[in-house]
Write a protein that holds these residues in place. Structure first.
Motif, short mmCIF file in Angstrom:
data_model
loop_
_atom_site.label_atom_id
_atom_site.label_comp_id
_atom_site.label_asym_id
_atom_site.label_seq_id
_atom_site.Cartn_x
_atom_site.Cartn_y
_atom_site.Cartn_z
N ALA A 83 4.58 9.07 -56.47
CA ALA A 83 4.09 9.44 -55.12
C ALA A 83 2.79 9.37 -54.73
O ALA A 83 1.73 9.60 -55.71
CB ALA A 83 4.24 11.23 -55.31
N LYS A 84 2.78 8.65 -53.63
CA LYS A 84 1.06 8.23 -53.10
C LYS A 84 0.54 9.66 -52.91
O LYS A 84 1.03 10.57 -52.08
CB LYS A 84 1.21 7.44 -52.08
N PRO A 85 -0.50 10.01 -53.35
CA PRO A 85 -1.29 11.12 -52.96
C PRO A 85 -1.58 10.96 -51.43
O PRO A 85 -2.48 9.99 -50.94
CB PRO A 85 -2.47 11.14 -53.79
N GLN A 86 -1.41 11.98 -50.67
CA GLN A 86 -1.86 12.04 -49.20
C GLN A 86 -3.20 12.20 -49.16
O GLN A 86 -3.68 13.20 -49.92
CB GLN A 86 -1.10 12.93 -48.43
N PRO A 87 -4.07 11.31 -48.41
CA PRO A 87 -5.33 11.40 -48.34
C PRO A 87 -5.72 12.95 -47.56
O PRO A 87 -4.90 13.40 -46.90
CB PRO A 87 -5.98 10.42 -47.47
N LYS A 88 -6.74 13.53 -48.04
CA LYS A 88 -7.06 14.82 -47.55
C LYS A 88 -7.77 14.62 -46.19
O LYS A 88 -8.50 13.91 -45.96
CB LYS A 88 -8.12 15.64 -48.38
N PRO A 89 -7.49 15.58 -45.15
CA PRO A 89 -8.03 15.05 -43.80
C PRO A 89 -9.26 15.56 -43.94
O PRO A 89 -9.93 16.64 -44.37
CB PRO A 89 -7.28 16.23 -43.04
N ARG A 90 -10.17 14.81 -43.43
CA ARG A 90 -11.66 15.03 -43.59
C ARG A 90 -12.03 15.96 -42.45
O ARG A 90 -11.40 15.86 -41.41
CB ARG A 90 -12.49 13.56 -43.29
N ALA A 91 -13.28 16.65 -42.82
CA ALA A 91 -13.55 17.63 -41.86
C ALA A 91 -14.28 16.61 -40.76
O ALA A 91 -15.16 15.74 -41.27
CB ALA A 91 -14.61 18.72 -42.55
N GLU A 92 -14.18 16.99 -39.64
CA GLU A 92 -14.72 16.27 -38.52
C GLU A 92 -16.34 16.23 -38.65
O GLU A 92 -16.89 17.41 -38.81
CB GLU A 92 -14.33 16.80 -37.27
#
Length: 175
Positions: A83-92
């Motif tokens: 399972a590809k780890p989903q990249p964490k959404p970066r804080a703007e």
């Protein structure tokens, strides 16, 4: 000649039916109305044809297997893919303002001005508002240090200016 029988003679009509009292015209009319009322209630209710077909359609829909005709793709071969780890959404990331612009923004902050006015008027502020005021004032101090701006006492400068004017002796310079 025939001799009479010893049994009493009974008329045929009376032997089959017991004697009943004849009904009056009013009673006959009431019975007729009752028969008519009962006759009206016979048969199906209005619109019964459509209701029956709807019930049949509902029964057919319920009996249908929901798995038939599914559009969901099914994996035919099981593969254990990582399972590809989903990249964490970066804080703007907020674009950094230059110290001059940031200082100007803080000086024009309406909330900060309102809170400072309340504090100058001896009003009380809650802990959250006080923390906001302290944080903003600290940031203003840091920015002023970076820009090399110093807070000087204006009273001392005014007194020095007044003394210079008085020493010069020119009364027109004062006013």
């Amino acid at each position: 000649m025939n001799q009479p029988s010893k049994t009493p003679h009974i008329p045929r009509n009376s032997a089959a039916k017991p004697k009943t009292k004849k009904k009056s015209r009013v009673e006959l009319d009431q019975e007729a109305r009752e028969r008519k009322r009962l006759k009206k209630s016979r048969g199906h209710a209005a619109g019964s044809r459509t209701q029956v077909s709807n019930q049949k359609n509902k029964a057919a829909a319920e009996a249908k297997d929901p798995r038939i005709g599914s559009k969901v793709p099914v994996a035919l071969v099981e593969t254990k893919a990582k399972a590809k780890p989903q990249p964490k959404p970066r804080a703007e990331v907020k674009p950094r303002l230059s110290p001059e612009k940031e200082l100007a923004k803080l000086e024009n902050d309406e909330r900060l001005d309102a809170l400072l006015d309340r504090l100058d008027g001896r009003d009380t502020v809650n802990a959250e508002e006080q923390a906001y005021v302290d944080q903003m004032l600290d940031r203003i101090d840091v920015l002023m240090d970076q820009l090399g701006i110093e807070l000087g006492d204006d009273k001392e400068e005014k007194q020095e200016d007044i003394l210079k004017l008085l020493k010069s002796g020119n009364p027109n310079d004062i006013f």
